[in-house]
Enzyme design. Structure first.
Site, PDB file in Angstrom:
ATOM      1  CG  ASP A  13       2.620  -4.963   4.435  1.00 51.59           C
ATOM      2  OD1 ASP A  13       2.087  -4.159   5.116  1.00 51.59           O
ATOM      3  OD2 ASP A  13       2.208  -5.727   3.735  1.00 51.59           O
ATOM      4  CB  THR A 124      -1.771  -6.822  -5.164  1.00 48.59           C
ATOM      5  OG1 THR A 124      -2.694  -5.830  -4.935  1.00 48.59           O
ATOM      6  CG2 THR A 124      -1.408  -7.042  -6.594  1.00 48.59           C
ATOM      7  CD  GLU A 126      -4.749  -2.372  -7.490  1.00 50.56           C
ATOM      8  OE1 GLU A 126      -5.005  -2.263  -8.610  1.00 50.56           O
ATOM      9  OE2 GLU A 126      -5.546  -1.676  -6.639  1.00 50.56           O
ATOM     10  CE1 TYR A 148       2.223  -2.979  -6.485  1.00 49.20           C
ATOM     11  CE2 TYR A 148      -0.024  -3.357  -7.030  1.00 49.20           C
ATOM     12  CZ  TYR A 148       0.994  -3.452  -6.220  1.00 49.20           C
ATOM     13  OH  TYR A 148       1.003  -4.268  -4.929  1.00 49.20           O
ATOM     14  CE  LYS A 152       3.694  -6.196  -5.690  1.00 49.42           C
ATOM     15  NZ  LYS A 152       4.109  -6.928  -4.567  1.00 49.42           N
TER      16      LYS A 152
HETATM   17  P1  NDP Z   1       5.823  -0.288   0.886  1.00 51.33           P
HETATM   18  O1  NDP Z   1       5.836   0.612  -0.363  1.00 51.33           O
HETATM   19  O2  NDP Z   1       5.541   0.516   2.135  1.00 51.33           O
HETATM   20  O3  NDP Z   1       7.506  -0.871   1.145  1.00 51.33           O
HETATM   21  C1  NDP Z   1       8.189  -1.459  -0.092  1.00 51.33           C
HETATM   22  C2  NDP Z   1       9.485  -1.621   0.229  1.00 51.33           C
HETATM   23  O4  NDP Z   1      10.155  -1.901  -1.183  1.00 51.33           O
HETATM   24  C3  NDP Z   1      10.032  -0.218   0.388  1.00 51.33           C
HETATM   25  O5  NDP Z   1      10.815  -0.382   1.719  1.00 51.33           O
HETATM   26  C4  NDP Z   1      10.968   0.198  -0.806  1.00 51.33           C
HETATM   27  O6  NDP Z   1      12.220   0.839  -0.436  1.00 51.33           O
HETATM   28  C5  NDP Z   1      11.394  -1.343  -1.040  1.00 51.33           C
HETATM   29  N1  NDP Z   1      11.861  -1.378  -2.481  1.00 51.33           N
HETATM   30  C6  NDP Z   1      11.468  -0.772  -3.692  1.00 51.33           C
HETATM   31  N2  NDP Z   1      12.217  -1.166  -4.604  1.00 51.33           N
HETATM   32  C7  NDP Z   1      13.222  -1.838  -4.091  1.00 51.33           C
HETATM   33  C8  NDP Z   1      14.356  -2.658  -4.784  1.00 51.33           C
HETATM   34  N3  NDP Z   1      14.711  -2.376  -6.169  1.00 51.33           N
HETATM   35  N4  NDP Z   1      15.139  -3.296  -3.862  1.00 51.33           N
HETATM   36  C9  NDP Z   1      14.733  -3.557  -2.726  1.00 51.33           C
HETATM   37  N5  NDP Z   1      13.671  -3.037  -2.138  1.00 51.33           N
HETATM   38  C10 NDP Z   1      12.902  -2.098  -2.855  1.00 51.33           C
HETATM   39  O7  NDP Z   1       4.831  -1.487   0.654  1.00 51.33           O
HETATM   40  P2  NDP Z   1       3.931  -2.056   1.925  1.00 51.33           P
HETATM   41  O8  NDP Z   1       4.626  -2.591   2.989  1.00 51.33           O
HETATM   42  O9  NDP Z   1       2.527  -1.466   1.943  1.00 51.33           O
HETATM   43  O10 NDP Z   1       3.635  -3.465   1.088  1.00 51.33           O
HETATM   44  C11 NDP Z   1       4.446  -4.535   0.997  1.00 51.33           C
HETATM   45  C12 NDP Z   1       4.336  -5.659   0.027  1.00 51.33           C
HETATM   46  O11 NDP Z   1       2.910  -5.915  -0.157  1.00 51.33           O
HETATM   47  C13 NDP Z   1       4.264  -4.559  -1.455  1.00 51.33           C
HETATM   48  O12 NDP Z   1       5.176  -5.917  -2.291  1.00 51.33           O
HETATM   49  C14 NDP Z   1       3.088  -4.390  -2.006  1.00 51.33           C
HETATM   50  O13 NDP Z   1       3.222  -4.349  -3.383  1.00 51.33           O
HETATM   51  C15 NDP Z   1       2.252  -5.703  -1.400  1.00 51.33           C
HETATM   52  N6  NDP Z   1       0.918  -5.325  -1.261  1.00 51.33           N
HETATM   53  C16 NDP Z   1       0.728  -4.165  -0.368  1.00 51.33           C
HETATM   54  C17 NDP Z   1      -0.734  -3.779  -0.150  1.00 51.33           C
HETATM   55  C18 NDP Z   1      -1.015  -3.015   0.875  1.00 51.33           C
HETATM   56  O14 NDP Z   1      -2.375  -2.485   0.831  1.00 51.33           O
HETATM   57  N7  NDP Z   1      -0.421  -2.431   1.707  1.00 51.33           N
HETATM   58  C19 NDP Z   1      -1.780  -4.637  -0.803  1.00 51.33           C
HETATM   59  C20 NDP Z   1      -1.270  -5.717  -1.846  1.00 51.33           C
HETATM   60  C21 NDP Z   1      -0.053  -5.958  -2.022  1.00 51.33           C
HETATM   61  P3  NDP Z   1      12.263   2.325  -0.861  1.00 51.33           P
HETATM   62  O15 NDP Z   1      11.477   3.074   0.231  1.00 51.33           O
HETATM   63  O16 NDP Z   1      13.780   2.616  -0.708  1.00 51.33           O
HETATM   64  O17 NDP Z   1      11.701   2.491  -2.277  1.00 51.33           O
HETATM   65  P1  GDP Z   2      -4.376   1.075  -4.475  1.00 53.67           P
HETATM   66  O1  GDP Z   2      -5.740   0.510  -4.109  1.00 53.67           O
HETATM   67  O2  GDP Z   2      -3.298   0.221  -4.146  1.00 53.67           O
HETATM   68  O3  GDP Z   2      -4.506   1.877  -5.896  1.00 53.67           O
HETATM   69  O4  GDP Z   2      -4.232   2.161  -3.214  1.00 53.67           O
HETATM   70  P2  GDP Z   2      -4.480   3.556  -3.210  1.00 53.67           P
HETATM   71  O5  GDP Z   2      -4.429   4.130  -1.804  1.00 53.67           O
HETATM   72  O6  GDP Z   2      -3.447   4.314  -3.950  1.00 53.67           O
HETATM   73  O7  GDP Z   2      -5.889   3.854  -3.827  1.00 53.67           O
HETATM   74  C1  GDP Z   2      -7.253   3.515  -3.277  1.00 53.67           C
HETATM   75  C2  GDP Z   2      -8.297   4.079  -4.191  1.00 53.67           C
HETATM   76  O8  GDP Z   2      -8.338   5.498  -3.724  1.00 53.67           O
HETATM   77  C3  GDP Z   2      -8.081   3.968  -5.686  1.00 53.67           C
HETATM   78  O9  GDP Z   2      -9.330   3.757  -6.202  1.00 53.67           O
HETATM   79  C4  GDP Z   2      -7.596   5.343  -6.170  1.00 53.67           C
HETATM   80  O10 GDP Z   2      -8.079   5.480  -7.479  1.00 53.67           O
HETATM   81  C5  GDP Z   2      -8.329   6.102  -5.066  1.00 53.67           C
HETATM   82  N1  GDP Z   2      -8.146   7.482  -4.946  1.00 53.67           N
HETATM   83  C6  GDP Z   2      -8.722   8.520  -4.826  1.00 53.67           C
HETATM   84  N2  GDP Z   2      -8.200   9.819  -4.691  1.00 53.67           N
HETATM   85  C7  GDP Z   2      -6.872   9.313  -4.438  1.00 53.67           C
HETATM   86  C8  GDP Z   2      -5.732   9.934  -4.262  1.00 53.67           C
HETATM   87  O11 GDP Z   2      -5.598  11.304  -3.969  1.00 53.67           O
HETATM   88  N3  GDP Z   2      -4.712   9.214  -3.843  1.00 53.67           N
HETATM   89  C9  GDP Z   2      -4.698   7.936  -4.100  1.00 53.67           C
HETATM   90  N4  GDP Z   2      -3.417   7.248  -3.862  1.00 53.67           N
HETATM   91  N5  GDP Z   2      -5.562   7.120  -4.460  1.00 53.67           N
HETATM   92  C10 GDP Z   2      -7.011   8.008  -4.584  1.00 53.67           C
END
Ligand code: NDP
Ligand code: GDP
Length: 338
Positions: A13, A124, A126, A148, A152
């Site tokens: 994001d 989220t 979640e 997690y 959150k």
């Molecule tokens: P990513 O995992 O791709 O990005 C998370 C970022 O946070 C990474 O760059 C990571 O860096 C950084 N980070 C982790 N720990 C720290 C720390 N201690 N200090 C500073 N930075 C840190 O997540 P997304 O871009 O997919 O998601 C963005 C946000 O939205 C997250 O908060 C996620 O939980 C939330 N979210 C995302 C969803 C989705 O479907 N994508 C759904 C719902 C919520 P590094 O690589 O070094 O660990």
């Molecule tokens: P989440 O919704 O943030 O947990 O996103 P994920 O992509 O990690 O998981 C989405 C869904 O896929 C959840 O219901 C998981 O249990 C299911 N799942 C099934 N197999 C896998 C796997 O091999 N990896 C991940 N990451 N999720 C899986």
């Protein structure tokens, strides 16, 4: 020119929001920890060198305050997180430090250093966890089902509390799963798009997954960061569900991705013995207990009516198109590597 500070900027994001804000003429400060993890996203999006990088670890309050003093942002987007549900069962305390207390540090720093800045928190779907009602909206009860999500939840309510207690313009996006070619490889959709592309190219034999029956509301990340920006342009802060309103199983995503790769699958067997088999009878997908979670959120669907009405936001990319564009991107990467 507005100034934005994005934490967790090198994640999915963060990269897309940077691209969006740069296109709108913002000065973008991207905060993350050091190392080069995630820089590939900037390169692929053509924004390498355009985001002003600042070192920020959300575990360290003085570091956060220094960054805010330096940047003096108009808008702060907090994406920094230990964002993988499965890891949170193995590292619950670190997850809480980052996802919960980390947000307390950020809000405290914002309140002290730049109280006029508008703040976005990545909450989220979640949070809803086990609650029965579907689809979920802003009024649905929360019942988080992983460390997690519990962390959150604290961050979510603290953001609401800082809005109510101190008048911060602080908003939460209650984000349903949003995916893209920039998604981390540990998440289901990207794990599958990459595997389907690699199997098609002969670089991998098969892939193991967990619960095939998990249902998610999967949208396209590019559209979700646009809604986040829209939230911070509102005169009043608030919380918004972002979702497509459609739910699909993990099994359906696998089918869509493999079909997009030109490898339609059929299913054989039951439970952990179930397998996805291609037209040549080769097993391409198998089930492994390794990827099951101690507690699972079985089904998520969101109702984004509030975002539609207040922000004029509507997701456009459908489920099959999302799977196809992710597979196409992974295919292209593999071809370019050759
Ligand atoms: P990513 O995992 O791709 O990005 C998370 C970022 O946070 C990474 O760059 C990571 O860096 C950084 N980070 C982790 N720990 C720290 C720390 N201690 N200090 C500073 N930075 C840190 O997540 P997304 O871009 O997919 O998601 C963005 C946000 O939205 C997250 O908060 C996620 O939980 C939330 N979210 C995302 C969803 C989705 O479907 N994508 C759904 C719902 C919520 P590094 O690589 O070094 O660990
Ligand atoms: P989440 O919704 O943030 O947990 O996103 P994920 O992509 O990690 O998981 C989405 C869904 O896929 C959840 O219901 C998981 O249990 C299911 N799942 C099934 N197999 C896998 C796997 O091999 N990896 C991940 N990451 N999720 C899986």
């Amino acid at each position: 020119m507005k100034t934005a500070l994005i934490t967790g900027v090198r994640g999915q994001d963060g990269a897309y929001l940077s691209q969006l804000l740069l296109s709108k003429g913002y000065e973008v400060y991207g905060a993350d920890r050091s190392g080069d993890s995630g820089l590939w996203r900037f390169r692929e999006l053509g924004i390498e060198g355009r985001v002003k990088e600042v070192y920020l670890d959300i575990l360290e309050l003085s570091n956060i305050m220094d960054v805010m003093e330096k940047v003096r942002p108009d808008e702060i987007y907090n994406f920094a997180a230990q964002s993988f549900v499965q890891t949170s069962f193995e590292q619950p305390i670190l997850t809480a430090e980052i996802n919960a207390i980390g947000v307390a540090r950020l809000l405290e720093a914002a309140r002290k250093v730049c109280p006029g800045a508008r703040f976005f928190q990545a909450s989220t779907a979640e949070l809803f966890g086990g609650t029965g009602a579907a689809p979920k909206s802003e009024g649905t009860d929360f019942h988080p089902k992983s460390p997690y999500a519990v962390a959150k939840l604290y961050a979510h309510w603290l953001t609401v509390n800082y809005r109510e207690a101190y008048g911060l313009h602080a908003s939460c996006g209650i984000l349903f799963n949003h995916e893209s070619p920039m998604r981390g490889e540990e998440f289901l959709t990207r794990k599958i798009s990459l595997a389907a592309a690699r199997i098609k190219k002969g670089a991998q034999e098969k892939v193991a997954v967990g619960n095939l029956e998990g249902r998610r509301d999967w949208g396209y990340a590019v559209e979700y960061v646009d809604a986040m920006w829209r939230m911070l342009q509102q005169p009043k802060a608030g919380d918004y569900v972002l979702a497509t309103g459609e739910t699909h199983t993990v099994r359906e995503f696998i089918e869509a991705a493999f079909a997009a790769a030109g490898l339609p699958l059929r299913w054989e067997g039951k439970g952990v013995e179930e397998r996805g088999v291609d037209a040549d009878g080769k097993t391409r997908v198998e089930v492994s207990k390794e990827f099951y979670r101690p507690t699972e959120v079985e089904c998520l669907t969101g109702d984004a009516a509030k975002a539609r009405a207040a922000l004029g936001w509507k997701p456009a990319t459908g489920f099959k198109d999302l799977a196809a564009l992710m597979v196409a991107a992974d295919m292209k990467r593999l071809e370019e590597k050759r």
